[in-house]
Design an enzyme around this catalytic site. Structure first.
Site, PDB file in Angstrom:
ATOM      1  N   CYS A   1     -45.459  -3.420 -20.424  1.00  0.00           N
ATOM      2  CA  CYS A   1     -44.534  -3.391 -19.293  1.00  0.00           C
ATOM      3  C   CYS A   1     -43.961  -4.807 -19.154  1.00  0.00           C
ATOM      4  CB  CYS A   1     -45.224  -2.904 -18.019  1.00  0.00           C
ATOM      5  SG  CYS A   1     -46.625  -3.915 -17.502  1.00  0.00           S
ATOM      6  N   THR A   2     -43.354  -5.112 -18.037  1.00  0.00           N
ATOM      7  CA  THR A   2     -42.656  -6.393 -17.896  1.00  0.00           C
ATOM      8  C   THR A   2     -43.592  -7.599 -17.961  1.00  0.00           C
ATOM      9  OG1 THR A   2     -41.207  -5.221 -16.377  1.00  0.00           O
ATOM     10  CG2 THR A   2     -40.934  -7.619 -16.505  1.00  0.00           C
TER      11      THR A   2
END
Ligand SMILES: [Zn+2]
Ligand SMILES: [Zn+2]
Length: 343
Positions: free
Chosen positions: A199-200
């Site tokens: 994810c980020t």
């Protein structure tokens, strides 16, 4: 004692310009057991306000999630302060690749039930039983393995502008939805496949990996520090970059470019473009991808209807908005039937 932000975004923008100081955009998170989030919240606000920190920080009983900017000159003081808080000592700070002095214009520290709205009932599984953390080098190897299923744990509007090669990118609006979809799709492969996720900044995978282990997946991996840390390591160690396009970020910048490929399209004319904007009609504020030509043609709006509203005198617009509630609750983020080229 001032416990809340008192300046408007415009006033703050002017102050930042006037100060002419370089700012660093930083994010970090930490799961921890926090007895009284309100006390921590006030403590952070008072200290950080003095350091001219700006940003959006969530504090909850389960930990902290912070996205902020700090004047470069104050970075050491800021870091020392973090280290003085026992559970934040040596916390990994993700420092943005592209800097923007105006990434944040207010300091907002909020007490929330959770640090990420994940929609999970944490009492049903052990959130500390997480997946194996891997750095960029090992990640690059893992994702070439034919037994690997690589999953993007972000939402559709994030993966649309950038993702890893060969990643599964669920077309979902929430984290909760993607958890279910992945589980269904991989139901037959809980033991033989390697489930690798990213994810980020890593925060979402931290929970997702524990969730999947609880659901019976045997080989669960997560990209340590997410795309942000991956990119840093790739550049520092000169590794091959396997991320295409832009990394969507939750501040004024919207995205940072990781590779030159443009993998998305303008939602209005369909030509290659990966610039997210918000519809200029404040009552709409829809997040979508718009090229420069369409921005000009549509006066920065998502639709003809919004253009008409946006063209009205401001007072008239305000009158129309009255009682309608927050715009981002009317529209789903990044989706609207007016966008011809949105998948
Ligand atoms: Zn266009
Ligand atoms: Zn609009």
């Amino acid at each position: 004692m001032q416990l809340y932000n008192t300046l408007s975004a415009k006033e703050r923008e002017a102050l930042i310009e006037e100060a002419g100081k370089d700012r660093l955009t930083i994010s970090f998170y930490k799961y921890a057991h926090i007895g009284n989030p309100q006390i921590l919240r006030n403590h952070l606000f008072l200290a950080w306000n003095d350091m001219e920190v700006l940003g959006r920080i969530y504090v909850a009983r389960e930990g902290i999630n912070a996205q902020l900017s700090v004047p470069a000159d104050n970075f050491n003081v800021f870091k020392e302060h973090l280290d003085s808080i026992s559970f934040l000592e040596n916390v990994r700070l993700n420092i943005a690749i592209e800097q923007d002095n105006k990434s944040f214009l207010k300091l907002k520290v909020k007490v929330r039930k959770k640090i990420v709205a994940d929609g999970l009932n944490d009492d049903t599984f052990d959130v500390t039983n997480k997946g194996i953390h891997v750095g960029a080098e090992q990640f690059n190897e893992l994702i070439e393995d034919e037994n690997t299923v690589l999953v993007d744990m972000r939402n559709h509007y994030e993966s649309e502008i950038g993702h890893f090669k060969n990643a599964v990118t669920p077309d979902v609006d929430t984290f909760r939805d993607s958890l279910d979809i992945i589980e269904q799709d991989l139901a037959e492969h809980k033991e033989d496949k390697k489930l690798v996720m990213y994810c980020t900044g890593g925060i979402r995978c931290e929970k997702a990996s524990a969730y999947y282990k609880h659901k019976g997946f045997k080989n669960v991996y997560q990209l340590e520090g997410g795309i942000i840390e991956y990119t840093r390591q790739v550049r520092e160690k000169q590794l091959e970059n396997k991320f295409l396009g832009k990394n969507f970020v939750f501040d004024h910048r919207r995205g940072e470019r990781i590779s030159e490929e443009v993998i998305a399209h303008c939602h209005q004319c369909g030509k290659p473009c990966d610039t997210h904007v918000n519809c200029a009609n404040e009552a709409c504020h829809l997040l979508f991808i718009q090229c420069e030509e369409c921005a000009e043609k549509m006066n920065n709006c998502c639709s003809v209807d919004c253009m008409e509203v946006h063209a009205l005198p401001y007072e008239e617009q305000k009158r129309l908005r009255k009682g309608k509630g927050a715009s981002n609750k009317i529209f789903k983020k990044g989706r609207s039937p007016v966008l011809k080229y949105k998948k």
